[in-house]
Design a protein around this motif. Structure first.
Motif, mmCIF file in Angstrom:
data_model
loop_
_atom_site.group_PDB
_atom_site.id
_atom_site.type_symbol
_atom_site.label_atom_id
_atom_site.label_comp_id
_atom_site.label_asym_id
_atom_site.label_seq_id
_atom_site.Cartn_x
_atom_site.Cartn_y
_atom_site.Cartn_z
ATOM 1 N N LEU A 419 14.256 22.625 10.598
ATOM 2 C CA LEU A 419 13.281 21.681 10.033
ATOM 3 C C LEU A 419 11.947 21.798 10.744
ATOM 4 O O LEU A 419 10.880 21.674 10.117
ATOM 5 C CB LEU A 419 13.837 20.251 10.133
ATOM 6 C CG LEU A 419 15.077 19.958 9.263
ATOM 7 C CD1 LEU A 419 15.644 18.586 9.590
ATOM 8 C CD2 LEU A 419 14.736 20.048 7.785
ATOM 9 N N SER A 420 11.971 22.048 12.062
ATOM 10 C CA SER A 420 10.723 22.221 12.817
ATOM 11 C C SER A 420 9.951 23.428 12.292
ATOM 12 O O SER A 420 8.718 23.391 12.171
ATOM 13 C CB SER A 420 11.013 22.413 14.310
ATOM 14 O OG SER A 420 11.576 21.246 14.861
ATOM 15 N N ALA A 421 10.687 24.522 11.973
ATOM 16 C CA ALA A 421 10.021 25.706 11.442
ATOM 17 C C ALA A 421 9.333 25.401 10.118
ATOM 18 O O ALA A 421 8.196 25.830 9.870
ATOM 19 C CB ALA A 421 11.034 26.838 11.275
ATOM 20 N N VAL A 422 10.013 24.634 9.254
ATOM 21 C CA VAL A 422 9.418 24.267 7.962
ATOM 22 C C VAL A 422 8.171 23.405 8.183
ATOM 23 O O VAL A 422 7.141 23.585 7.520
ATOM 24 C CB VAL A 422 10.450 23.530 7.084
ATOM 25 C CG1 VAL A 422 9.803 23.021 5.799
ATOM 26 C CG2 VAL A 422 11.624 24.445 6.753
ATOM 27 N N VAL A 423 8.250 22.452 9.152
ATOM 28 C CA VAL A 423 7.108 21.577 9.449
ATOM 29 C C VAL A 423 5.939 22.394 9.992
ATOM 30 O O VAL A 423 4.780 22.208 9.591
ATOM 31 C CB VAL A 423 7.518 20.480 10.454
ATOM 32 C CG1 VAL A 423 6.280 19.724 10.960
ATOM 33 C CG2 VAL A 423 8.493 19.501 9.793
ATOM 34 N N ARG A 424 6.211 23.334 10.939
ATOM 35 C CA ARG A 424 5.131 24.151 11.532
ATOM 36 C C ARG A 424 4.419 24.961 10.452
ATOM 37 O O ARG A 424 3.192 25.089 10.463
ATOM 38 C CB ARG A 424 5.702 25.119 12.583
ATOM 39 C CG ARG A 424 6.342 24.439 13.781
ATOM 40 C CD ARG A 424 5.312 23.856 14.758
ATOM 41 N NE ARG A 424 5.959 23.276 15.927
ATOM 42 C CZ ARG A 424 6.439 22.035 15.991
ATOM 43 N NH1 ARG A 424 6.349 21.258 14.924
ATOM 44 N NH2 ARG A 424 6.984 21.570 17.090
#
Length: 609
Positions: A419-424
């Protein structure tokens, strides 16, 4: 109002004389008694449970002609042939007939010379059809495949919406609506739309204990299917379901090239090709039919040993209906589904870009959520499936989650990383599909990753502790749990959801499913109770095969499917009991008066060898 004469045979006498069975099963007797007495009925009964008898027997007991509304034009000839083999006077009216054929059927109906008349629903929008029905005596109306009237069922047909006219125009004629699958909500919609809210409802158990449910991670699904057929179902008849016409054609070609006789079936084929392929499937042993969901409704093929899905069904109702086409004879059968990340992405994208308002998309999403829950469950699949239809049950021991239980693991940290990758990426106003996001997590310096400068993201390479396949499983399950969404841009890009924030904050844990390693399987040795009641020695098996060969030749000569002559279970009993007279043969289950007269002497000759 009751249309019976004092000399009319009882339902049980009719069952024995015409169909050759000594007793009713489950709710059949109660349903039949209701309709014979002039009452309306709404019947929810699984495939293979004997729904047809629920209107065939009352139509023979009551005076007049039973009018059967069926969407299955391609199968009407087979349905009429099956009745003719029993000595029942049946005919159909549909668009495939020449005018003189239609006139002959209409004359027979008006003269009271038909026990059953099959009609396609669209014929009731033609005033002349209603006027024709007025000229004869109707014993009952049977509305088969009644789920077609429900807009949230899995097989909606607009022609079914006009069937409320039956109760309005002929209020004294009993109506029976039947379907093999419906939730409580779908059943209510059927009752309202057909104006059967006062009808007595019969809901049989939806459990098909002889079907083994298996859902496997998708990994070259055609090769997986080929392995299944070679190791567990060599020579068995079966059905493969695909979402697209192209996939149907490619899969049929693939199987044929690998030595498995397979035929395609989809709406893009010429009508004569579809009809020919369906006819061959019903008449030739061991054929495989590869089709879209349009194939198989109403198919009365008792020997389908397996049903496979190469794409994720859109709803549990559709899945249940399609898998129910296996094992209609009560013998062991397999329902096999290959399921992967691409299925989830594709289905979510189709919903988000579909026509209709937000409520429409929400209902489609609810159907898909229930299907995904069935795929991802770590509990018994049968328990989950039956719960969808409002039925309680216990672990079955005959599905993959029972025989090879999957483990759950704490996937909170991997979920946070993904999810962090999608947010970044979103912070850079960039959105990508699962493959690119996984490359970033794995630290794969692909040309695209380097070109987009994604090696500088703080999440680059933080997911090296999982394999690409494991990451795809994480994405798939986050999509199933709505902790990740598919964008509406039509490219399958990933987006966070409201639930994602709780995971990223650490206030929500994420349990994920880990597939249990599966050992290679061989053809199951299980036998159903039905088979065990008629054990055959070597000589008995030889007689059974002789009877099957006779049946095949007889069916071919008559131009009907083999099961119209006799089912395997009947032939096994004949092979075991060795009847030497017509009277003895008449005592075998499934040998009614019509079949005894037609084929009794030939059967005795075949048994004698």
């Amino acid at each position: 109002m009751q249309h019976m004469t004092s000399t009319a045979p009882s339902p049980l006498e009719t069952l024995e004389r015409v169909f050759g069975y000594s007793s009713f099963r489950g709710d059949q007797a109660a349903v039949i008694d209701t309709v014979v007495a002039g009452g309306d009925a709404l019947v929810l009964m699984p495939t293979g449970a004997g729904k047809s008898l629920c209107y065939q027997v009352p139509a023979l007991v009551r005076e007049g002609t039973g009018v059967v509304i069926s969407p299955l034009i391609a199968l009407m000839q087979d349905q009429v042939d099956a009745m003719a083999a029993l000595g029942v006077r049946a005919a159909f009216l549909n668009s495939t007939q020449a005018p003189e054929q239609r006139r002959a059927v209409e004359s027979a109906y008006v003269a009271g010379e038909l026990d059953l008349l099959y009609l396609a629903p669209e014929r009731l929008s033609v005033p002349s059809t209603l006027q024709l029905l007025d000229r004869g005596r109707i014993s009952l109306f049977a509305i088969d495949e009644a789920h077609c009237v429900a807009s949230w069922g899995h097989d909606f047909r607009p022609d079914y919406l006009q069937l409320a006219v039956l109760g309005q125009r002929w209020p004294a004629v009993p109506r029976i609506a039947l379907t093999a699958t419906a939730t409580a909500a779908t059943a209510e919609e059927i009752a309202v739309r057909l104006q059967l809210t006062e009808a007595r409802r019969f809901v049989a158990s939806f459990d098909r204990p002889n079907i083994e449910y298996r859902i496997v991670p998708k990994d070259n699904p055609r090769a997986q299917l080929l392995e299944l057929l070679r190791t567990e179902h060599p020579g068995d008849a079966g059905i493969v379901y695909c979402l697209s016409r192209k996939s149907v054609e490619q899969t049929a070609t693939f199987l044929t090239k690998n030595g498995i006789a397979a035929l395609p079936y989809h709406a893009g084929l010429p009508a004569e090709v579809r009809s020919s392929n369906q006819s061959r499937f019903l008449r030739e042993p061991g054929l495989v039919m590869v089709g879209t969901i349009a194939f198989g409704m109403g198919i009365d093929h008792p020997s389908v040993r397996w049903v496979a899905h190469l794409d994720l069904p859109k709803s549990v109702e559709g899945y249940y209906q399609e898998t129910g086409r296996a094992g209609r004879d009560g013998e062991p059968a397999t329902a096999w589904l290959a399921y992967g990340l691409a299925d989830v992405v594709q289905q979510r994208r189709m919903i988000e870009t579909s026509d209709g308002d937000a409520a429409h998309r929400r209902r489609l999403g609810q159907h898909l959520d229930a299907m995904l829950a069935l795929c991802e469950t770590v509990e018994c699949r049968r328990v989950q499936l039956l719960a969808y239809f409002g039925q309680d049950s216990s672990a079955c021991g005959n599905c993959d989650t029972c025989t090879a239980p999957p483990q759950t693991w704490d996937g909170t940290v991997p979920a946070q990383k993904l999810l962090s990758a999608v947010v970044r990426l979103d912070q850079r106003r960039q959105r990508y599909g699962a493959g690119h996001v996984i490359d970033i997590l794995l630290g794969n310096e692909t040309p695209r990753v380097k070109q987009l400068d994604h090696t500088t993201l703080t999440v680059f390479g933080v997911g090296a502790d999982l394999t690409e396949g494991e990451w795809r499983g994480v994405v798939r399950q986050l999509l199933a749990q709505r902790l990740l969404a598919v964008g509406t841009d039509g490219y399958g890009t990933l987006e966070v959801t409201a639930g994602s924030a709780e995971v990223l904050r650490g206030t929500r844990t994420v349990a994920l499913r880990r597939e249990a390693p599966r050992s290679p399987r061989s053809r199951p040795a299980r036998r159903s109770k039905a088979a065990d009641t008629v054990p055959l020695d070597g000589a008995g098996e030889e007689r059974f095969e002789r009877l099957r060969a006779w049946r095949s030749a007889t069916a071919k000569e008559a131009g009907v499917p083999p099961y119209v002559v006799f089912h395997d279970a009947t032939l096994r009993q004949i092979a075991a009991e060795l009847p030497t007279s017509l009277d003895a043969l008449a005592g075998v289950s499934g040998v009614g008066a019509g079949k005894l007269e037609k084929w009794g002497a030939a059967v005795l000759e075949t048994v004698a060898g």
